[in-house]
Scaffold this motif. Structure first.
Motif, mmCIF file in Angstrom:
data_model
loop_
_atom_site.group_PDB
_atom_site.id
_atom_site.type_symbol
_atom_site.label_atom_id
_atom_site.label_comp_id
_atom_site.label_asym_id
_atom_site.label_seq_id
_atom_site.Cartn_x
_atom_site.Cartn_y
_atom_site.Cartn_z
ATOM 1 N N PRO A 218 0.814 -1.216 0.000
ATOM 2 C CA PRO A 218 0.000 0.000 0.000
ATOM 3 C C PRO A 218 0.851 1.272 0.000
ATOM 4 C CG PRO A 218 0.006 -0.970 2.195
ATOM 5 C CD PRO A 218 0.798 -1.889 1.307
ATOM 6 N N TYR A 219 0.424 2.243 -0.798
ATOM 7 C CA TYR A 219 1.097 3.534 -0.919
ATOM 8 C C TYR A 219 0.087 4.662 -0.751
ATOM 9 C CZ TYR A 219 4.968 1.074 -3.223
ATOM 10 O OH TYR A 219 6.009 0.233 -3.517
ATOM 11 N N PHE A 220 0.583 5.824 -0.316
ATOM 12 C CA PHE A 220 -0.162 7.067 -0.437
ATOM 13 C C PHE A 220 0.247 7.660 -1.777
ATOM 14 C CE2 PHE A 220 0.114 6.958 4.287
ATOM 15 C CZ PHE A 220 -1.245 6.968 4.552
ATOM 16 N N ILE A 221 -0.676 8.314 -2.467
ATOM 17 C CA ILE A 221 -0.356 8.966 -3.730
ATOM 18 C C ILE A 221 -0.845 10.411 -3.661
ATOM 19 C CG2 ILE A 221 -2.459 8.095 -4.832
ATOM 20 C CD1 ILE A 221 -0.824 7.967 -7.473
ATOM 21 N N SER A 222 -0.028 11.320 -4.173
ATOM 22 C CA SER A 222 -0.359 12.745 -4.189
ATOM 23 C C SER A 222 -0.205 13.264 -5.607
ATOM 24 C CB SER A 222 0.581 13.525 -3.261
ATOM 25 O OG SER A 222 0.523 13.031 -1.952
ATOM 26 N N GLY A 223 -1.020 14.238 -5.977
ATOM 27 C CA GLY A 223 -0.959 14.799 -7.321
ATOM 28 C C GLY A 223 -1.077 16.317 -7.308
ATOM 29 N N TRP A 224 -0.325 16.967 -8.192
ATOM 30 C CA TRP A 224 -0.354 18.413 -8.344
ATOM 31 C C TRP A 224 -0.663 18.754 -9.804
ATOM 32 C CZ3 TRP A 224 2.954 15.742 -5.312
ATOM 33 C CH2 TRP A 224 3.132 16.156 -3.999
ATOM 34 N N HIS A 225 -1.548 19.699 -10.036
ATOM 35 C CA HIS A 225 -1.820 20.189 -11.389
ATOM 36 C C HIS A 225 -0.617 21.006 -11.836
ATOM 37 C CE1 HIS A 225 -5.999 18.941 -11.345
ATOM 38 N NE2 HIS A 225 -6.131 19.506 -10.150
ATOM 39 N N ASN A 226 -0.113 20.751 -13.033
ATOM 40 C CA ASN A 226 1.042 21.461 -13.579
ATOM 41 C C ASN A 226 0.829 21.748 -15.049
ATOM 42 O OD1 ASN A 226 3.223 22.016 -11.740
ATOM 43 N ND2 ASN A 226 3.354 19.812 -11.413
ATOM 44 N N GLU A 227 1.686 22.626 -15.563
ATOM 45 C CA GLU A 227 1.664 22.951 -16.984
ATOM 46 C C GLU A 227 3.098 22.956 -17.495
ATOM 47 O OE1 GLU A 227 0.400 26.767 -19.657
ATOM 48 O OE2 GLU A 227 -1.015 26.118 -18.118
ATOM 49 N N ALA A 228 3.349 22.223 -18.578
ATOM 50 C CA ALA A 228 4.692 22.147 -19.155
ATOM 51 C C ALA A 228 5.095 23.512 -19.704
ATOM 52 C CB ALA A 228 4.736 21.107 -20.258
ATOM 53 N N GLN A 229 6.279 23.966 -19.340
ATOM 54 C CA GLN A 229 6.740 25.274 -19.785
ATOM 55 C C GLN A 229 6.956 25.314 -21.291
ATOM 56 O OE1 GLN A 229 10.204 26.205 -17.454
ATOM 57 N NE2 GLN A 229 8.995 26.706 -15.641
ATOM 58 N N SER A 230 7.470 24.232 -21.855
ATOM 59 C CA SER A 230 7.809 24.238 -23.282
ATOM 60 C C SER A 230 6.576 24.172 -24.187
ATOM 61 C CB SER A 230 8.744 23.076 -23.608
ATOM 62 O OG SER A 230 8.124 21.856 -23.259
ATOM 63 N N GLY B 142 3.110 24.104 -22.886
ATOM 64 C CA GLY B 142 1.885 24.629 -22.301
ATOM 65 C C GLY B 142 0.846 23.551 -22.012
ATOM 66 N N LYS B 143 1.201 22.288 -22.255
ATOM 67 C CA LYS B 143 0.263 21.198 -21.998
ATOM 68 C C LYS B 143 0.121 20.970 -20.500
ATOM 69 C CE LYS B 143 0.837 18.627 -26.247
ATOM 70 N NZ LYS B 143 1.086 17.316 -26.833
ATOM 71 N N LYS B 144 -1.107 20.702 -20.089
ATOM 72 C CA LYS B 144 -1.384 20.451 -18.680
ATOM 73 C C LYS B 144 -1.179 18.976 -18.365
ATOM 74 C CE LYS B 144 -4.490 24.303 -18.294
ATOM 75 N NZ LYS B 144 -5.775 24.814 -17.896
ATOM 76 N N TYR B 145 -0.678 18.717 -17.162
ATOM 77 C CA TYR B 145 -0.458 17.343 -16.713
ATOM 78 C C TYR B 145 -0.570 17.299 -15.188
ATOM 79 C CZ TYR B 145 4.312 18.751 -15.422
ATOM 80 O OH TYR B 145 5.400 19.368 -14.858
ATOM 81 N N ILE B 146 -0.544 16.102 -14.631
ATOM 82 C CA ILE B 146 -0.574 15.922 -13.190
ATOM 83 C C ILE B 146 0.751 15.301 -12.760
ATOM 84 C CG2 ILE B 146 -1.712 14.779 -11.247
ATOM 85 C CD1 ILE B 146 -4.279 14.806 -12.950
ATOM 86 N N LYS B 147 1.458 15.988 -11.886
ATOM 87 C CA LYS B 147 2.715 15.500 -11.319
ATOM 88 C C LYS B 147 2.358 14.620 -10.122
ATOM 89 C CE LYS B 147 6.583 17.496 -8.847
ATOM 90 N NZ LYS B 147 7.243 18.764 -8.524
ATOM 91 N N LEU B 148 2.964 13.436 -10.027
ATOM 92 C CA LEU B 148 2.617 12.477 -8.983
ATOM 93 C C LEU B 148 3.793 12.200 -8.055
ATOM 94 C CD1 LEU B 148 0.743 9.837 -11.161
ATOM 95 C CD2 LEU B 148 -0.279 11.609 -9.726
ATOM 96 N N ALA B 149 3.461 11.854 -6.816
ATOM 97 C CA ALA B 149 4.439 11.372 -5.840
ATOM 98 C C ALA B 149 3.795 10.238 -5.065
ATOM 99 C CB ALA B 149 4.840 12.497 -4.892
ATOM 100 N N VAL B 150 4.569 9.195 -4.795
ATOM 101 C CA VAL B 150 4.068 8.063 -4.011
ATOM 102 C C VAL B 150 4.988 7.834 -2.817
ATOM 103 C CG1 VAL B 150 2.899 6.924 -5.923
ATOM 104 C CG2 VAL B 150 5.251 6.357 -5.445
ATOM 105 N N THR B 151 4.387 7.409 -1.714
ATOM 106 C CA THR B 151 5.111 7.105 -0.479
ATOM 107 C C THR B 151 4.534 5.834 0.106
ATOM 108 O OG1 THR B 151 5.303 9.481 -0.060
ATOM 109 C CG2 THR B 151 5.790 8.010 1.773
ATOM 110 N N LYS B 152 5.403 4.889 0.472
ATOM 111 C CA LYS B 152 4.915 3.671 1.112
ATOM 112 C C LYS B 152 4.219 4.031 2.421
ATOM 113 C CE LYS B 152 8.067 0.081 -0.394
ATOM 114 N NZ LYS B 152 9.096 -0.874 0.034
ATOM 115 N N LYS B 153 3.056 3.460 2.631
ATOM 116 C CA LYS B 153 2.325 3.736 3.867
ATOM 117 C C LYS B 153 3.143 3.302 5.082
ATOM 118 C CE LYS B 153 -2.389 3.886 2.200
ATOM 119 N NZ LYS B 153 -3.761 3.382 2.369
#
Length: 72
Positions: A40-52, A54-65
């Motif tokens: 099991p992991y916790f997952i976090s997401g941030w709304h971002n936009e590529a500088q080059s 301008g496309k929008k994406y979600i940056k993710l991070a995971v941490t073991k519970k």
């Protein structure tokens, strides 16, 4: 608990939800749980936009519970 949240207990499934407790820009826009190979992991997401492009994406991070629980 919603059905989509229960999905994170199943192997290789997870879910992200809007973070309704966000108080700072550095905190994730979305949080949730993820299960990969029975771990099991916790997952976090941030709304971002590529500088080059301008496309929008979600940056993710995971941490073991288990890693987070050791810190408490």
């Amino acid at each position: 608990m919603s059905d989509s949240y229960k999905q994170s207990d199943k192997p290789d499934k997870g879910a992200l939800f809007d973070n309704d407790r966000k108080e700072k820009d550095t905190q994730p826009d979305m949080t949730g749980s993820l299960n990969v190979g029975g771990v099991p992991y916790f997952i976090s997401g941030w709304h971002n936009e590529a500088q080059s492009s301008g496309k929008k994406y979600i940056k993710l991070a995971v941490t073991k519970k288990s890693d987070v629980q050791k810190n408490f």
